[in-house]
Design a protein around this motif. Sequence first.
Motif, mmCIF file in Angstrom:
data_model
loop_
_atom_site.group_PDB
_atom_site.id
_atom_site.type_symbol
_atom_site.label_atom_id
_atom_site.label_comp_id
_atom_site.label_asym_id
_atom_site.label_seq_id
_atom_site.Cartn_x
_atom_site.Cartn_y
_atom_site.Cartn_z
ATOM 1 N N ILE A 67 80.698 -30.901 -35.627
ATOM 2 C CA ILE A 67 81.879 -30.687 -34.792
ATOM 3 C C ILE A 67 81.724 -31.491 -33.513
ATOM 4 N N THR A 68 82.761 -32.236 -33.168
ATOM 5 C CA THR A 68 82.675 -33.134 -32.023
ATOM 6 C C THR A 68 83.773 -32.900 -30.985
ATOM 7 N N ALA A 69 84.607 -31.872 -31.183
ATOM 8 C CA ALA A 69 85.688 -31.570 -30.241
ATOM 9 C C ALA A 69 85.748 -30.071 -30.003
ATOM 10 N N ASP A 70 86.327 -29.675 -28.892
ATOM 11 C CA ASP A 70 86.448 -28.261 -28.563
ATOM 12 C C ASP A 70 87.189 -27.501 -29.659
ATOM 13 N N ALA A 76 86.049 -23.804 -37.045
ATOM 14 C CA ALA A 76 84.894 -23.629 -36.163
ATOM 15 C C ALA A 76 83.574 -23.706 -36.901
ATOM 16 N N VAL A 77 83.612 -23.694 -38.233
ATOM 17 C CA VAL A 77 82.375 -23.646 -39.014
ATOM 18 C C VAL A 77 81.731 -25.031 -39.047
ATOM 19 N N GLY A 78 80.496 -25.104 -38.623
ATOM 20 C CA GLY A 78 79.762 -26.359 -38.567
ATOM 21 C C GLY A 78 78.743 -26.307 -37.455
ATOM 22 N N TRP A 79 78.273 -27.476 -37.041
ATOM 23 C CA TRP A 79 77.266 -27.542 -35.988
ATOM 24 C C TRP A 79 77.648 -28.624 -34.986
ATOM 25 N N VAL A 109 75.625 -23.816 -33.725
ATOM 26 C CA VAL A 109 76.023 -23.685 -35.126
ATOM 27 C C VAL A 109 76.789 -22.383 -35.336
ATOM 28 N N VAL A 110 77.792 -22.439 -36.205
ATOM 29 C CA VAL A 110 78.511 -21.240 -36.649
ATOM 30 C C VAL A 110 78.067 -20.912 -38.067
ATOM 31 N N VAL A 111 77.590 -19.689 -38.244
ATOM 32 C CA VAL A 111 77.152 -19.203 -39.551
ATOM 33 C C VAL A 111 78.156 -18.157 -40.017
ATOM 34 N N PRO A 112 78.926 -18.424 -41.074
ATOM 35 C CA PRO A 112 79.892 -17.441 -41.560
ATOM 36 C C PRO A 112 79.343 -16.653 -42.752
ATOM 37 N N PRO A 150 77.863 -27.550 -26.440
ATOM 38 C CA PRO A 150 78.542 -26.253 -26.573
ATOM 39 C C PRO A 150 80.061 -26.413 -26.561
ATOM 40 N N LEU A 151 80.662 -26.611 -27.735
ATOM 41 C CA LEU A 151 82.088 -26.906 -27.863
ATOM 42 C C LEU A 151 82.925 -25.702 -28.259
ATOM 43 N N HIS A 152 82.319 -24.558 -28.568
ATOM 44 C CA HIS A 152 83.057 -23.407 -29.080
ATOM 45 C C HIS A 152 83.470 -22.457 -27.955
ATOM 46 N N ASP A 153 84.729 -22.038 -28.016
ATOM 47 C CA ASP A 153 85.243 -20.960 -27.164
ATOM 48 C C ASP A 153 85.119 -19.665 -27.950
ATOM 49 N N THR A 154 84.280 -18.742 -27.471
ATOM 50 C CA THR A 154 84.012 -17.499 -28.199
ATOM 51 C C THR A 154 84.656 -16.289 -27.543
ATOM 52 N N SER A 155 85.665 -16.512 -26.711
ATOM 53 C CA SER A 155 86.247 -15.402 -25.941
ATOM 54 C C SER A 155 86.908 -14.346 -26.816
#
Length: 350
Positions: free
Chosen positions: A18-21, A35-38, A167-170, A42-47
Motif C-alpha cells: 500500500i502506497t497511499a492513505d 486496507a489489506v496489505g503492508w 500491515v493489516v491482518v484480516p 503509517p498510511l492507515h487511518d484507524t479511527s
Amino acid sequence: MTEHETEDDTEHDIEREITADVALCLPDGRLNPDAVGWSRAPLHDTSGIGRGVRGLGRNKRWEYWAVVTPDHVVALTTSALDYAALHQVWVWDRASGEEVDAVAIAPLTGSATLPGRLGGGPVRSRTRSVAVAVDERPGGTRLRARTARVELDVTVARPAGRDLLAVVVPWSRRRFQYTVKDVGLPVAGTLRVDGVDVPVPVGSWAVLDHGRGRWPYRAAWQWGVGVGSGVTGSGTRHEVAVQLGGTWTRQGPTTENGVFVDGRLHKVHDELDWTFDRGAYTRWWRVRGERLDLTFVPAHDRVSRTQLGVLASSTHQCFGAWSGWVMTDDGARLDVECLDGWAEDVAQRW
C-alpha cells in the motif's frame, strides 16, 4: 526436549504493498478491503476502531514502546481493551537481573488516550500509579513515563527515509488487526530508577508496536526482534534489524515479517516456522523461512500473567541474542551474529 512448532503449509501470495492513505474501516465499521496489505509508512487511518457499538468488547488499541540500552530494557504500554485499560512501565536491569514493574488496570478506557492514526496525536496513560506520555516532535518521538520508582524522558529519533513495517491482518470482515512495527530507532535521554540516574548511551535503540483492531476472544502469537549488524559474502558490514511474527497471521493473506538493512525494509512474505520449548523457555529458539534462518539464545525470561475475570494473559518474553543469516530482496545473504533483542510467546483471553 518438547518442541513447539508453528507451521503452516499454506503458500502466501506476494502481499500487496500500500502506497497511499487508506481508511482501515468502512463507514459501517467493517474492514475496508482496500486496507489489506503492508506499507513502509503509517498510511492507515484507524479511527473507526473503538467508535460506536461495532465490535463492542472486541476492539483492542495499544501503544507499546521498548527502549533498549546496554544495561537496561524499559517497556511502556498504554492500552484500551474496550472494557478495561491496562498501563505498564517495566524496567529490567541486565546486570543484576532485577525487574521493576508497575501495572495499572482501570475499568473502561477513560484513562487511555490513543490517536486514530500513528503520529496523529498524543498518547497518554493517566493513573495514580502509572503515567505515560508519548508526543511527536520534529524528527522523532518523545517518551516520558513515571511510576513510584521509575522516571523516563527520552527522544526516539526517526532518520529521514527510514522504513517501518505496517500491515493489516484480516481474519474476517469483522475481525482484523492493523499493526506497525518500527524497529531499531536511535534513542537518547534520561532514565532514573530509585532516584539513581542511569545512562542511555549512544547505541541505545527503541522499538514501537502500534496496534489497532478487533480481535477474537482467544488469541496467541510469537514476536521476535533483533538489532545489530550483518556481513555480506564480500565482507561489507550493514546495519540489520529483524521483525518476526508467528501464529496469529497463519489464517490470513499477510504476515508481519521483515528484514531491515540500513533502514530499508525487505518484506518477508512467507510464514515462519518457530521452534522453542514451552517447558524451558530459556533454551534456544529457532525461526526459519525461505529468506532467513535464525537461532535465538535467551539470557532472561520475563514472565507475566494476568487473571481478572474475562481478561487473562500469559507472556514469556525472553531477552537475548539472534544469530544466523537473512536474505534481501535482491538475493544477497547477510550473516548476522548476536543481534540484541527478544523472542516472546503470548496467549490471551481478552
